[in-house]
Design an enzyme around this catalytic site. Structure first.
Site, PDB file in Angstrom:
ATOM      1  CG  ASP A  59       3.993  -1.647   2.473  1.00 51.17           C
ATOM      2  OD1 ASP A  59       4.288  -2.813   2.206  1.00 51.17           O
ATOM      3  OD2 ASP A  59       3.486  -0.853   1.649  1.00 51.17           O
ATOM      4  CG  ASP A 117       6.174   0.891  -0.187  1.00 46.05           C
ATOM      5  OD1 ASP A 117       7.056   1.014  -1.066  1.00 46.05           O
ATOM      6  OD2 ASP A 117       4.955   0.969  -0.454  1.00 46.05           O
ATOM      7  NE  ARG A 137       0.519   6.650   0.915  1.00 49.85           N
ATOM      8  CZ  ARG A 137      -0.427   7.446   0.469  1.00 49.85           C
ATOM      9  NH1 ARG A 137      -1.001   8.306   1.284  1.00 49.85           N
ATOM     10  NH2 ARG A 137      -0.812   7.419  -0.778  1.00 49.85           N
ATOM     11  CG  ASN A 148       5.102   1.311  -4.595  1.00 44.02           C
ATOM     12  OD1 ASN A 148       5.098   0.601  -3.586  1.00 44.02           O
ATOM     13  ND2 ASN A 148       4.185   2.231  -4.803  1.00 44.02           N
ATOM     14  CG  HIS A 149       5.933   4.684  -1.477  1.00 42.03           C
ATOM     15  ND1 HIS A 149       5.539   6.011  -1.484  1.00 42.03           N
ATOM     16  CD2 HIS A 149       4.823   3.968  -1.746  1.00 42.03           C
ATOM     17  CE1 HIS A 149       4.240   6.077  -1.728  1.00 42.03           C
ATOM     18  NE2 HIS A 149       3.777   4.848  -1.889  1.00 42.03           N
TER      19      HIS A 149
END
Length: 479
Positions: free
Chosen positions: A222, A251, A255, A283-284
């Site tokens: 990530d 990912d 964020r 998943n992002h």
């Protein structure tokens, strides 16, 4: 009993102290000990729920908030916690119900009303999107763009594609331009997106590559919009090239508040070296997550809603897994909720969609390993947790040696579990400016396929806080 209550209170105070210091693991430990002594205290459950929220264990957070409300249905914070957990899981209607309850009980609470209205807006927007999506003739954003006739103004002095093509010179200029917090011209951003959609859509859902004896690949986990840390990876490990291949394991966005810079850089390298620079979906790279955790807000702030729609289309074409030398399988999340899944099943996944709530596509993006055998309910509230025996059976059936996955922050940037058969790599150091973790990347050589770990620490970045573009409900819900 009173003494147990006092002891429990002391443990709660200790947990609160760790929570304030952002040491959520210890906070959870001491809230749990307090609950062992006094299992009927709604506040302990609510506090632990918030600590779980901070560590992205949304499934556990939801369960704790629900438990707090079972104990005391008038405990307002419990409704807030449960609503935030449901928001994080993209369950907007369930969240709306809890916000409605708070507004009913506290009609003069401005904060509650604002959250209710914000959540209601999302529920209506989702209903509208579903109505449009059911219209069979869903057009691509590409069809409504006239990129050729977009003019680049004379006062724009930033990087431009050369004859519509990404070159190494363009990439180097773009990375410098982004480093100075400058914006790429929208025409160039659209050119990259349209071209990368074309490249990705021709790839299979399971990409298979072969490393020769003398070759190595770098696998990164990530990156989550931490652009300055991405630049540091390239500084430490060399720029991508035909002789320095990379695989970024999902990912890329959300964020961190430089997600656009990260993703355009990664997409640029995919265009420059299509066979030697690999990207897998996390998943992002999904609408629900982008709506909550900042990427959608960031694209709208820096460009337009239309550009976000195009990103969404492109993300749907990112492959889901990669197999190296028929021996190592790489995916963002992990293995499956059921035994018997084969590589052939992965090849057949129709990935051009938002991920379903269950099944192999969901698992590849969301699942996590656990130390004990078997499977259990996911701490995240999506997919499952899988034990060493699950990993062993999967590898045996598919004649593989080990898996590499990401998806979880690790203090050292990586972790080896399941007797060396399950490797986690995470490449966002000091995640969200607060976790204090190292980042890592892996070298894998064709000669022996043994993972070699390289750690690095966070570098300074301009003063834009993580989650700066996130949905206000997530920002406030995390208070």
């Amino acid at each position: 009993m009173a003494e147990g209550g006092n002891d429990a209170e002391l443990l709660k105070e200790k947990a609160n102290k760790y929570f304030k210091e952002k040491d959520y693991e210890n906070a959870i430990k001491y809230y749990s000990e307090a609950l062992d002594l006094n299992p009927s205290n709604a506040i302990y459950y609510s506090n632990r729920s918030l600590a779980y929220l901070r560590t992205e264990c949304y499934g556990y957070a939801l369960a704790d908030a629900t438990k707090a409300l079972e104990i005391d249905k008038n405990y307002i914070k419990g409704y807030y916690r449960r609503a935030t957990s449901n928001m994080a899981l993209g369950k907007f209607k369930a969240a709306l119900k809890d916000y409605e309850t708070v507004v009913r009980v506290r009609p003069n609470d401005k904060d509650a009303r604002m959250k209710y209205q914000e959540c209601n807006k999302i529920v209506k927007q989702k209903a509208f999107e579903r109505a449009i999506a059911s219209d069979e003739t869903k057009k691509s954003v590409v069809d409504s763009l006239d990129i050729e006739n977009m003019t680049i103004e004379d006062d724009y002095v930033g990087p431009k594609l050369e004859d519509g093509k990404v070159t190494l010179k363009f990439m180097q200029e773009m990375m410098e331009w982004f480093k100075d917090q400058k914006k790429l011209h929208r025409k160039c951003a659209y050119q990259i997106l349209v071209q990368v959609k074309d490249v990705l859509s021709k790839l299979p859902s399971l990409v298979e590559i072969t490393l020769k004896e003398t070759e190595k690949i770098t696998i990164c986990g990530d990156t989550h919009g931490q652009y300055y840390d991405l630049l540091n990876i390239f500084k430490l490990n060399g720029l991508p090239s035909e002789t320095n291949p990379y695989l970024f394991n999902g990912d890329f966005v959300d964020r961190g508040s430089f997600s656009l810079e990260v993703i355009l850089t990664l997409f640029g390298f995919k265009l420059l070296y299509p066979d030697d620079f690999h990207l897998l979906r996390g998943n992002h790279e999904t609408d629900n997550m982008n709506q909550m955790y900042g990427f959608e807000g960031e694209v709208k702030a820096k460009y337009t809603a239309q550009m976000f729609q195009l990103f969404s289309e492109v993300f749907q074409w990112l492959p889901l897994a990669q197999c190296i030398n028929n021996k190592v399988l790489v995916m963002h999340g992990g293995l499956f909720s059921e035994d018997g899944v084969t590589l052939e099943d992965l090849r057949k996944i129709d990935r051009n969609r938002q991920p379903p709530d269950s099944g192999p596509m969901c698992d590849l993006l969301w699942s996590d390993p656990q130390p004990q055998n078997g499977r259990s309910i996911s701490k995240r509230g999506v997919s499952c947790q899988f034990g060493p025996d699950v990993t062993e059976r999967f590898l045996e059936q598919n004649k593989l040696d080990f898996i590499v996955r990401s998806h979880e922050v690790k203090a050292e940037g990586y972790e080896v579990t399941h007797s060396g058969k399950c490797v986690t790599v995470f490449s966002a150091p000091n995640y969200c400016d607060q976790m204090g973790n190292k980042g890592a990347y892996i070298h894998l050589r064709g000669s022996d396929l043994k993972p070699e770990f390289h750690q690095f620490t966070a570098v300074p970045h301009p003063n834009v806080k993580p989650m700066a573009y996130a949905n206000t409900l997530m920002q406030l819900g995390m208070m």
